[in-house]
Design an enzyme around this catalytic site. Sequence first.
Site, PDB file in Angstrom:
ATOM      1  N   LEU A 129       0.856  -1.174   0.000  1.00  0.00           N
ATOM      2  CA  LEU A 129       0.000   0.000   0.000  1.00  0.00           C
ATOM      3  C   LEU A 129       0.896   1.229   0.000  1.00  0.00           C
ATOM      4  O   LEU A 129       1.940   1.240   0.676  1.00  0.00           O
ATOM      5  CB  LEU A 129      -0.900   0.037   1.246  1.00  0.00           C
ATOM      6  N   ASP A 130       0.501   2.270  -0.747  1.00  0.00           N
ATOM      7  CA  ASP A 130       1.229   3.530  -0.690  1.00  0.00           C
ATOM      8  C   ASP A 130       1.338   3.990   0.760  1.00  0.00           C
ATOM      9  O   ASP A 130       0.451   3.715   1.581  1.00  0.00           O
ATOM     10  CB  ASP A 130       0.498   4.625  -1.480  1.00  0.00           C
ATOM     11  N   MET A 131       2.382   4.719   1.066  1.00  0.00           N
ATOM     12  CA  MET A 131       2.594   5.196   2.426  1.00  0.00           C
ATOM     13  C   MET A 131       1.388   5.992   2.938  1.00  0.00           C
ATOM     14  O   MET A 131       0.967   5.852   4.086  1.00  0.00           O
ATOM     15  CB  MET A 131       3.858   6.059   2.515  1.00  0.00           C
ATOM     16  N   THR A 133      -1.715   5.757   1.976  1.00  0.00           N
ATOM     17  CA  THR A 133      -2.965   4.989   1.931  1.00  0.00           C
ATOM     18  C   THR A 133      -3.091   4.142   3.188  1.00  0.00           C
ATOM     19  O   THR A 133      -2.147   3.485   3.605  1.00  0.00           O
ATOM     20  CB  THR A 133      -2.996   4.072   0.692  1.00  0.00           C
TER      21      THR A 133
END
Length: 286
Positions: A129-131, A133
């Site tokens: 997951l993106d940081m 998100t």
Amino acid sequence: MSYYFTLIYPENLTPCSVSNLLRHLLIPRKWRHFLRTEEKVTVNGSYRHFNELIYPGEKVALELEHVESLQQQYPASGKMPEIIFEDENLLVINKPAGQKTHPNLNETNTALNDCTTYLGKSPFIVHRLDMLTSGLLLVAKNPAVVPILNRELTTKIFHREYLTVVNHADKLDQKGTIALPIGRDPLDQRKRMITEDGLKAITNYTVLEKKADNTALLKVSLETGRTHQIRVHLSALGCPIVGDPLYSPDFKTSKFLHLTAYKMSFTQPFSFTTIKVKLPEEKIRI
């Protein structure tokens, strides 16, 4: 090190060969070879040749001895993750916004470092997951399930859904599919952009609610998994995510990115069981 898995062949299925069962379970070809040559697959306690049939109700046991992983070890952070689902081989946590999925160099404050604290050993990464998100992150407890979960990702068996709030809701159809290739932004190494020679990227969205301030709550699913895909695609529509510091021209200040991975489903490795995990409503942060 050996890994052992057992399953009961379901009553509602027609008989199939040992070979076809292992293919259905997405077991890598190399491992299937060793299971055959070393006779490490048994049915009701006895080895059964790969062209022989397995019948409903029979117990299948697998012993994997050639599982390799080059993944780095993740030191413990000293902080416990928030666990949403757990079984013998898997862990699903609620990753907070602002935390990286995995460390670089000597970092010890990422989601996988937290998982090491809980497990007492290093976990194995399945997806990211993106940081910025938040939400559901699946990690593996052992390397034997990782190739299977990777295949579930590529074959769309592993399905993820997100909730997000976007600006400029008036530009959105009720439902839509965004199919625009994504590549690196040559002017900013942190960013991605729509580019003709980029990687194929497909995002589906449904508007759940339009609000008086011209924002909208969306449900989003991915057919591909490019870096920043949801953020780039929605920004390309002219509807950037609220609180996005990279892709929203209207960004000023915001406490967090309004994007949460709230639901996932997958087949439990070495089984026919579908697992569905949903983030409790009180933990959805959008």
